[in-house]
Design a protein around this motif. Structure first.
Motif: not given
Length: 645
Positions: A346-350
């Motif tokens: 989770h959270g690898k991209s905006p």
């Protein structure tokens, strides 16, 4: 009709009544309970019976008079009952298993602590063996007793302060507002504080011993809002305070207690608590904002600030806490439980970072769940920094919270969490056509005549010959390739593109001879000729969300330099490394260089740390040792294995 000693029903409403001794002038001490519910009436009557004895004893010894003691006791009980009722309503919405029971245990610990302090004074902060045996006989667990000891320690420190200062000011503030005067004798202050502690303690103990139904809770909240009596029972100054909460009060504004509230939220309760307003906004995310402002002044990079802020946002959503004065240890435990349920990637991209926690936990892509021990411990470390910031601003309740006690035990050594590339891996990677010529854009794995000097060409090469981080290299300015003492170097410093991980990351790193041979200095000079002194060294590494270089200010958010090569680099590694691929990433170059330098017995450790941007291992190294000169670092870097280019 009596339902409890000294309790009668007049019409449909219950009233508590007790005759005072002749030494106090006789008469009757009478309080309307303002409820038609016999369960609530019986509970409140039990509290009043127990506490009235102590109140009367204090009155006999020149404390507050009968009317003042009655009004203060009524206000304290109303306030605490209202507070518990509202918190119980909030707990009912908490999805964490056992939240209700933990809340009741915490209420018991606080109630018992307040009762002991009211009975014994400051000496009550130490439990005796008899106390522990009695509590165990009552069915209290060891964890309950330990919680009580922690609360006692904190409240005893408050109790030892002047009743007009610090958190002791809570009882003094209530006395001023409820009794309508500013001057009190020393005995009156002590008596008022005893009433305050006894009233609060009794209500908390009563509420912790049995569950309160939703209907009872709502009635109790309404009961508290009714103030147990009409405004005619209060002095004019108190009524004026309720109608005009901003009335002058010695330089501080207070609300009279209890005041009606349509929103029994923790923030609303705190506003009604009868204390001076805090100097700083107690909203959780407001505290986060102040901490992040500190980090920016300390030159922390925006990606790190984004990462920390995201962690705090998830903490707020996981715990449903918006006011830091209501943080408890169980909220931190809940945060850890949630992190064990989150998708690992989770959270690898905006786009992913903007999703609410409820959507994240649905895990629509069926990713493996459970963040690593390293990530959980990192987030607990961030929370620890937030608590330190809050304590420095005067929020003393945060002193009892211990994120460190929930740190996860790692199942493997730190050096194994990010495995390094082996020397064989590195040689295999650089045999790829990217560096020798490939066929076309769509057939970049096949040998050919195309060589494109872009980020994918330069970044891995520089990393393998310097140990620098991907973001450090990708965000370089062309002017940061410079000559120092006749040695070509790259200057890693905070610039308009990116910050650095920490203070020790700022460093000067000599260029490996092969980088000179491959034309890195000439590439930098060409970039400055094309775009001027502010030119990026690798313009294709600029995230799309960032503005053009001529508009950059250094405060931008929304992407990381180097992210653009992730996909192709990982595909390249998959193709070139066919054995022990494991979890090797771009960062494995850094581990590879650290390993190679570590095997050079004649290279001092301080030189290796200065090349990699690591902090010194001791106070002497960190504070009193100068940075290694470029020629010493170059001698070590030059011994890194050359690449097959």
């Amino acid at each position: 009709m009596g339902i409890q000693m000294h309790t009668f029903r007049r019409g449909a409403t219950y009233t508590w009544r007790k005759r005072l001794p002749a030494s106090l002038g006789g008469g009757v001490f009478q309080i309307s309970l303002r409820t038609t519910n016999p369960l609530i009436g019986r509970r409140l009557a039990t509290i009043l019976c127990a506490e009235s004895c102590a109140v009367v004893d204090a009155m006999i010894h020149d404390g507050l008079n009968k009317d003042e003691a009655r009004k203060l006791l009524v206000a304290v009980i109303a306030r605490e009952h209202h507070k518990i009722a509202a918190l119980r309503l909030a707990e009912a919405e908490n999805p964490a298993a056992g939240a209700w029971e933990r809340a009741k245990s915490a209420d018991w610990a606080m109630g018992k602590a307040l009762s002991l302090l009211a009975e014994r004074g400051a000496s009550g902060c130490h439990l005796t063996d008899a106390d522990r045996v009695a509590m165990q006989t009552e069915g209290r667990s060891d964890s309950d007793i330990k919680m009580l000891e922690r609360v006692l320690d904190q409240e005893a420190r408050n109790y030892a302060e002047d009743p007009r200062q610090g958190l002791n000011n809570r009882s003094f503030s209530m006395m001023r507002h409820i009794l309508g005067r500013e001057q009190f004798s020393a005995l009156e202050l002590i008596h008022g504080r005893q009433i305050y502690y006894r009233g609060r303690g009794a209500v908390l103990l009563s509420g912790s011993e049995q569950s309160i139904s939703e209907q009872e809770t709502r009635e109790a909240a309404e009961l508290a809002r009714c103030d147990f009596g009409s405004d005619q029972d209060q002095p004019p100054a108190s009524r004026q305070g309720r109608e005009n909460p901003t009335a002058d009060d010695g330089g501080a504004s207070h609300s009279s207690w209890p005041a009606p509230s349509a929103d029994p939220s923790p923030a609303a309760i705190a506003t009604q608590a009868g204390t001076d307003p805090p100097a700083y906004d107690p909203a959780l995310m407001a505290l986060v904002g102040r901490l992040m402002d500190d980090k920016r002044r300390q030159k922390m990079s925006e990606p790190m600030i984004t990462q920390m802020t995201q962690s705090f946002r998830i903490f707020a959503e996981a715990t449903h806490v918006s006011d830091i004065r209501f943080l408890r240890q169980e909220h931190i435990a809940r945060f850890v439980e949630v992190m064990h349920k989150m998708p690992v990637h989770h959270g690898k991209s905006p786009k992913q970072r903007d999703k609410p926690l409820s959507e994240i936990l649905k895990n629509p892509l069926n990713q493996p769940v459970g963040l690593s021990a390293t990530t959980i411990n990192r987030n607990l470390g961030y929370l620890g920094q937030l608590l330190i910031k809050g304590r420095s601003e005067g929020f003393r309740n945060l002193g009892d919270l211990d994120p460190g006690s929930l740190r996860q035990r790692k199942t493997r050594r730190e050096r194994d969490e990010r495995p390094p590339f082996s020397a064989e891996d590195v040689q295999a990677i650089f045999r790829h056509p990217i560096w020798h010529g490939y066929r076309s854009k769509g057939k970049w794995h096949e040998p050919g005549n195309v060589v494109l000097r872009d980020g994918l060409y330069w970044l891995p090469m520089i990393a393998a010959l310097s140990g620098a981080r991907r973001g450090e290299i990708a965000g370089l300015k062309a002017a940061e390739i410079l000559t120092v003492d006749d040695i070509p170097c790259m200057m890693l410093q905070i610039n308009a593109n990116r910050g650095l991980k920490n203070l020790t990351s700022a460093r000067l790193v000599p260029l490996h001879p092969q980088l000179l041979e491959m034309g890195l200095v000439a590439w930098a000079q060409d970039r400055m000729l094309r775009d001027g002194p502010r030119a990026d060294l690798f313009p294709d590494m600029r995230p799309q969300k960032l503005p053009p270089i001529e508009q950059a200010t250094g405060d931008e958010e929304g992407g990381k330099f180097g992210d653009q090569i992730n996909y192709r680099f990982n595909k390249l590694v998959d193709r070139q490394i066919t054995t022990q691929r494991a979890e090797k990433t771009f960062h494995s170059f850094r581990h590879y260089v650290a390993t190679q330098l570590g095997r050079m017995a004649d290279v001092r450790e301080q030189v290796r740390k200065d090349i990699l941007g690591h902090a010194g291992g001791s106070m002497t190294e960190e504070r009193y040792t100068e940075t290694s000169p470029p020629d010493l670092m170059l001698a070590a870097i030059s011994r890194l294995p050359w690449l097959p280019l």
